[in-house]
Each structure stands twice: as C-alpha cells, then as structure tokens.
Design an enzyme around this catalytic site. Structure first.
Site, PDB file in Angstrom:
ATOM      1  N   ASP A  10     -10.467  -3.220 -34.825  1.00 29.12           N
ATOM      2  CA  ASP A  10     -10.517  -2.320 -35.977  1.00 29.12           C
ATOM      3  C   ASP A  10     -10.739  -0.892 -35.477  1.00 29.12           C
ATOM      4  O   ASP A  10     -11.628  -0.643 -34.661  1.00 29.12           O
ATOM      5  CB  ASP A  10     -11.660  -2.725 -36.913  1.00 29.12           C
ATOM      6  N   ASP A 104      -4.879  -0.122 -39.739  1.00 28.12           N
ATOM      7  CA  ASP A 104      -5.873   0.107 -38.689  1.00 28.12           C
ATOM      8  C   ASP A 104      -6.598  -1.160 -38.251  1.00 28.12           C
ATOM      9  O   ASP A 104      -7.675  -1.100 -37.680  1.00 28.12           O
ATOM     10  CB  ASP A 104      -6.894   1.150 -39.152  1.00 28.12           C
ATOM     11  N   GLU A 105      -5.997  -2.322 -38.506  1.00 31.88           N
ATOM     12  CA  GLU A 105      -6.695  -3.582 -38.221  1.00 31.88           C
ATOM     13  C   GLU A 105      -5.731  -4.607 -37.646  1.00 31.88           C
ATOM     14  O   GLU A 105      -4.624  -4.794 -38.150  1.00 31.88           O
ATOM     15  CB  GLU A 105      -7.339  -4.106 -39.510  1.00 31.88           C
TER      16      GLU A 105
END
Length: 395
Positions: A10, A104-105
C-alpha cells in the site's frame, strides 16, 4: 506443499505523497487532497492532518474546522495515475503473480518463490527500490493470506513493513480492535460493540452460529477473518481499457424520450460496474447508428469520475449533438474509456458527503438484491425491457 506467501503493498497517503514529491514545501504540513474546503470531500490527507482527526471521505468544511492550518489541494488525477502506472510496472517485473485492487494498493503471490525469509528479504529490497526510484513512501505486510497481510500493512504504516510468521496469525490478530479487520466498517463495528465484542480475540471465541444469526453471511465472513481464515486467491492483473453498453432495436425508432431514458439506464449500469471494480473514467462516448447503417460517435474528456450524476448530463449532451439527421435510429450505445483505478467514494474531487453516502447505499442495495433493485424513476419502463446492459463490454 508450499505455504502461501502473500504480500500486501500500500502506498502511504498516495495522493499527498505525489503532491509532496512535486512540491517538497508541503512535506511535514497538514495537507488534504480534494475539492474546495467549503463543499468538497477529503480524498486523501497527510499523517500530519490525521493527528487532528482529519480522514478521507470527511467533508472539507469539517476538516478545516478540525485543522484550521489544513492546506487544501485540488489534486491532479493524471499525475496520480502516471505514478501508479510507474509502480505497477516495477511490481510486474518483480512478482510472478500480482493483483492491483486500486490505484495505490497491490497484492503479490510469492508462493513457491523461496523460503519465507528469502521472500521477505526480496520484498524488502523491492520496497527500497520503489522508494529510491519513485521517491514515494510505501508499506507492506506479509503472511499466508490476503486478510492478515492487509492488517499487517495497516500496522506497519507509515513507510515500513511487517510480517507475520506461519502459525502466528491468530495470535497476531487477537489483541487488535475488530475495526482493524477488512470489511468490518463503522456500522458492523458498532453492532459488535453492543454485543460486547471489541477485540478480535473475543470475536475468535464467538460461536459461528451466533454470528450467522446476527449478521447472516457477513457474520461468517467476520468470524473467518478473525480466525485468519482466508482462501481467496490473487486475481492476476489485467487492466481494463473501457466499458461499453449498446442496444440494437428490433424496430428502428425516433422516440427521443425512450432513447434518452435508455441512455440514462445504460450509464447507471456502467457506473455501478465501475464502482464495483474500482474504476474511474476520463472519457465518455455516445454512438448512434441510423436506419441507413451510417454510424456516428461523439466523445468528451472529463475529470475522472464514476458518479451517475456527473456522467449522465455528459451522455445526454453528446446524444443531442449527435442526433441531427432526424432519421430513424437503429442502435445507440455508451462507452466509458481512459479507465484508471480508483475508489469512487474517496476519489471524487467535485463530490460531497451526500453524494458519497448515496452511492454507497445504492451500491450496497444493488449488490445485495441485484442490479437495478434501486434506480432512477425515469428508467422504470426501460428496465423492464429485455436488453443486455453490458453488451459490448471490452477490456
């Protein structure tokens, strides 16, 4: 048989981190990304802002009240998308199999790659490489499944890593608040609290039948996550390029009212699918095929969104521009392209709390009882028609 080795990655305060990379003067300051401080919603905020109680999906007005020194930045989704692509390519080079769940993960499946410690060192090296080459902070968690790895990442933040040895998963989770478990939100957490369940340890000890009686299938999910049971697999990453929906009529028509209602229904369907798959669109297209088989399209670039109320007016406007021959229409369609990963509920810079809560409620109902369980009244007649709302979907 090799034990699973799942890495959850993350990017810390991703939007803010990208802005700080462009403008180092923002480092160390309370920063929020979103719409105007009067009517917008916080899409992301720095850790300095979080100390004041500011968090994502909070109204800009409340955030400013909590932190008067808060710096609001409009945000640039193109730059965030480019940064995400940069990191995606690095992970693609490093991981045998990986899944991208948002802008974003990520999850990486390193099962069989090496022994546990070898995989951990490899992941630490990858993290350092990403930090060095992108100048963006990043955290990861490592364990035998997605649930435990995601929780570990949350505890590792900011800008660190945490691994959970095989066999230690339940003891790792036990002392944590139940709210630390994925899929247990504010309402479920409050319901558990009223039952006297605040820590994961207590949830682990609860009879499964009792949780099922109180929460249905969600109760089973909560019990399994508390007990570190998660057999979900990594879904290999493939980036969808577009979503589209179109209909060819059995009989050519000039019923403009019906056509506009159908376009609204199509757009609702596509937006619902986008939100479920964590996509935002940056381009809207409308297609018309007349009775003489001549086909025309119009498109417009928009600020990234997955909200019906933002896309429907664009679709109607494009249709009005296209329909200028006053001929019978054989086919109409809507296409959403330039898709990027992003959670609708916190990534809409022009949205507000009411819109966010509305879409969350609508999507929950439609996911539970079936798509179109709740929809705009104007599409009531259209939704009883037999057409495939996702005909022509491409990726």
């Amino acid at each position: 048989m090799d034990e699973n080795q799942i890495i959850h990655i993350d990017l810390d305060s991703f939007f803010v981190s990208v802005e700080c990379r462009s403008n180092p003067c923002l480092l160390g300051k309370p920063v929020a990304i979103g719409g105007s401080s009067e009517r917008g919603v916080v899409a992301s905020c720095s850790y300095e802002a979080r100390k004041y109680g500011v968090h994502s999906a909070m109204s800009g007005r409340l955030a400013k009240q909590l932190c008067p020194e808060l710096l609001f930045i409009r945000g640039d989704y193109d730059s965030y998308s480019k940064a995400s692509l940069e990191i995606t390519e690095m992970i693609n080079e490093a991981a045998p199999v990986f899944e991208k769940t948002s802008i974003d993960e990520f999850y990486m499946d390193m099962t069989g790659f090496d022994d546990f410690n070898g995989t951990l060192e490899y992941s630490k090296e990858l993290r350092q490489r990403i930090i060095k080459e992108t100048a963006l902070p990043i955290s990861f968690g490592m364990s035998k499944n997605k649930t435990v790895s995601k929780v570990a990442t949350g505890l590792a933040k900011p800008n660190n890593y945490k691994y959970v040895n095989f066999g230690d998963e339940k003891s790792f989770l036990a002392p944590l608040s139940v709210r630390k478990l994925p899929m247990i939100g504010e309402k479920a957490g409050e319901s558990l609290r009223k039952m006297g369940i605040k820590k994961v340890f207590t949830l682990q000890q609860m009879p499964l039948q009792l949780l099922q009686s109180a929460f249905g299938k969600h109760g089973t999910m909560m019990w399994e996550k508390a007990n570190a049971i998660d057999n979900s697999s990594i879904i290999p990453y493939t980036e969808r390029k577009s979503l589209s929906s179109e209909e060819t009529f059995d009989k050519d028509t000039m019923d403009i009212g019906m056509l506009e209602c159908l376009l609204v229904s199509m757009t609702e369907d596509l937006c619902f699918k986008m939100r479920n798959e964590n996509f935002l669109t940056g381009c809207v297209s409308v297609k018309i095929r007349y009775s003489d088989f001549n086909t025309y399209t119009q498109q417009i670039k928009i600020s990234y969104s997955s909200s019906d109320h933002e896309l429907i007016p664009q679709v109607k406007m494009l249709f009005k521009k296209l329909y200028n021959r006053r001929m019978l229409i054989r086919l109409i369609g809507v296409r959403l392209s330039k898709l990027v990963r992003g959670h609708q509920q916190i990534h809409l810079f022009n949205d507000n709390e009411n819109h966010i809560q509305l879409y969350q409620a609508l999507d929950n109902i439609n996911n539970r009882f079936g798509n179109k369980s709740v929809h705009r009244a104007v599409t009531m007649g259209i939704n009883s028609r037999s057409f495939n709302p996702f005909n022509g979907i491409s990726s």
